[in-house]
Design an enzyme around this catalytic site. Structure first.
Site, PDB file in Angstrom:
ATOM      1  N   ARG A 133     -36.044  63.682  31.657  1.00 33.28           N
ATOM      2  CA  ARG A 133     -34.807  64.114  31.003  1.00 33.28           C
ATOM      3  C   ARG A 133     -35.179  65.066  29.862  1.00 33.28           C
ATOM      4  O   ARG A 133     -36.150  64.835  29.148  1.00 33.28           O
ATOM      5  CB  ARG A 133     -34.032  62.930  30.424  1.00 33.28           C
ATOM      6  N   GLU A 193     -29.105  71.020  28.894  1.00 37.17           N
ATOM      7  CA  GLU A 193     -29.056  71.794  30.138  1.00 37.17           C
ATOM      8  C   GLU A 193     -27.637  71.923  30.678  1.00 37.17           C
ATOM      9  O   GLU A 193     -27.322  72.872  31.378  1.00 37.17           O
ATOM     10  CB  GLU A 193     -29.965  71.180  31.202  1.00 37.17           C
ATOM     11  N   HIS A 217     -32.859  71.035  37.376  1.00 34.93           N
ATOM     12  CA  HIS A 217     -32.668  69.587  37.565  1.00 34.93           C
ATOM     13  C   HIS A 217     -32.537  69.303  39.060  1.00 34.93           C
ATOM     14  O   HIS A 217     -31.559  68.727  39.521  1.00 34.93           O
ATOM     15  CB  HIS A 217     -31.438  69.078  36.804  1.00 34.93           C
ATOM     16  N   HIS A 275     -41.448  53.700  39.056  1.00 32.37           N
ATOM     17  CA  HIS A 275     -41.506  54.170  40.447  1.00 32.37           C
ATOM     18  C   HIS A 275     -42.095  55.575  40.579  1.00 32.37           C
ATOM     19  O   HIS A 275     -42.996  55.802  41.371  1.00 32.37           O
ATOM     20  CB  HIS A 275     -40.095  54.145  41.048  1.00 32.37           C
TER      21      HIS A 275
END
Ligand code: NAD
Length: 339
Positions: free
Chosen positions: A235, A264, A304, A154
């Site tokens: 990621r 993270e 993020h 996507h």
């Protein structure tokens, strides 16, 4: 009381109001933050958890919720949940398969433009020094450059459409290639090695899986075209941090735009790593390397945040609510299985 017992870990107050209103038929306990923020919280009657990517749900956490049968992941990626452990306990997991292909792809290009047009440097020199000189601000065009899109799902496909708008040459790698789509959108599939060798920009849009762990690593960073810009909104652990640092030092990478980092989750609270029972030397090293990246003038890091638009969050919440209700009513939706 009827309805399912749900522990819902939420982020924003408005989210609690919104979800509470739409899930009035269920028995919800709202906790602000992540599962890790409540290390002593246990429940013997919680049937479902609703979690975002900031919650890790593994064996230790599942032990705290013995009656659990369902986890609603309020995200597309669900690598924060130990699926093997959940499956072994008969716990079903659902995700939000799509909510923001444009949302994440838009941020990928924001990161790329930050690097290609030195946006941060331009802004900073005016804001800090009132300096309108252009002497160190020469960037480069996107038009005519080759962008390598890793993963044509996507988000990858939406990135390809944006890249075509910039009149870029697009190549892509995906083990499940869609030749009709390539013909329709005007891009070319290549091998991963070929993509590394030819791309002026690499943008990553694959899920984090054992097969994508350290896809870019010390073994292949030397095969990447010199002066490449790396964009990672997928990621952190898909890119080996050592390889990124090495590549920045030897000029393989001109710069990088990163919405995700390895380890993270520790960046806000690094001391948590030091106080773990078994401190993990690799994690500590990665957290240190992240500081090198944060301080690097040609690396732009965002927290993020690629998913974070009003429209996308509303779509995430609506699908998650739907997933919870569907499971509660005996017809689960959007279940994921271990790959
Ligand atoms: P998707 O499932 O639609 O597409 C993933 C694509 O990756 C698929 O086409 C698949 O065939 C391909 N793929 C799988 N293994 C591969 C491999 N080894 N090499 C190359 N391609 C491979 O997922 P999506 O909606 O495009 O999202 C991609 C990822 O982006 C998510 O899994 C998630 O981790 C990440 N994401 C990040 C944010 C953020 O806020 N930063 C938000 C949403 C999603």
């Amino acid at each position: 009381m009827s309805g399912m017992n749900i522990i819902y870990f939420y982020n924003e107050e408005w989210e609690k109001e919104y979800v509470g209103g739409k899930l009035a038929s269920e028995n919800i306990t709202f906790l602000r933050g992540s599962v890790q923020d409540y290390p002593d919280f246990r429940s013997d009657d919680a049937e479902a958890l609703a979690v975002f990517v900031n919650s890790r749900v593994g064996k230790e956490e599942l032990d705290r919720f013995r009656a659990l049968t369902f986890i609603a992941a309020r995200s597309t990626g669900y690598d924060n949940i130990d699926l093997a452990e959940a499956e072994a306990r008969g716990i079903k997991v659902s995700n939000v398969p799509t909510y923001g292909e444009n949302t994440v792809a838009e941020l990928a290009f924001a990161l790329l433009l930050m690097v290609s047009r030195k946006m941060y440097d331009s802004y900073k020199q005016i804001e800090q020094d009132g300096n309108f000189s252009k002497s160190d601000l020469t960037g480069f065009d996107l038009k005519g450059k080759t962008i390598g899109v890793v993963g044509t799902g996507h988000i990858g496909v939406h990135s390809i459409k944006i890249a075509k708008g910039f009149e870029m040459n697009v190549i892509a790698y995906d083990p499940f290639a869609k030749p009709e789509l390539a013909a329709e959108l005007g891009f070319e599939y290549s091998s991963f090695d070929d993509l590394l060798a030819r791309s002026d920009i690499i943008t990553i849009h694959v899920p984090y899986l054992p097969a994508t762990h350290h896809m870019i690593n010390m073994g292949n960073v030397g095969r990447i075209k010199k002066g490449c810009v790396l964009v990672n909104t997928a990621r952190g652990p898909i890119v080996e941090t050592d390889a990124l640092v090495h590549g920045l030092k030897d000029g393989t990478f001109l710069g990088a735009g990163l919405d995700v980092l390895e380890e993270e989750n520790y960046m806000g609270d690094e001391t948590a790593l030091l106080f773990q029972e078994h401190p993990n030397a690799d994690s500590l090293k990665t957290v240190l390397a992240n500081h090198y990246l944060i301080d690097h003038p040609r690396v732009i890091i965002t927290p993020h945040n690629a998913f974070n638009t009003r429209e996308a969050i509303t779509r995430i919440l609506d699908t998650s609510i739907d997933n919870l209700l569907a499971y509660s009513q005996g017809s689960p939706k959007n279940l994921v299985a271990k790959k």
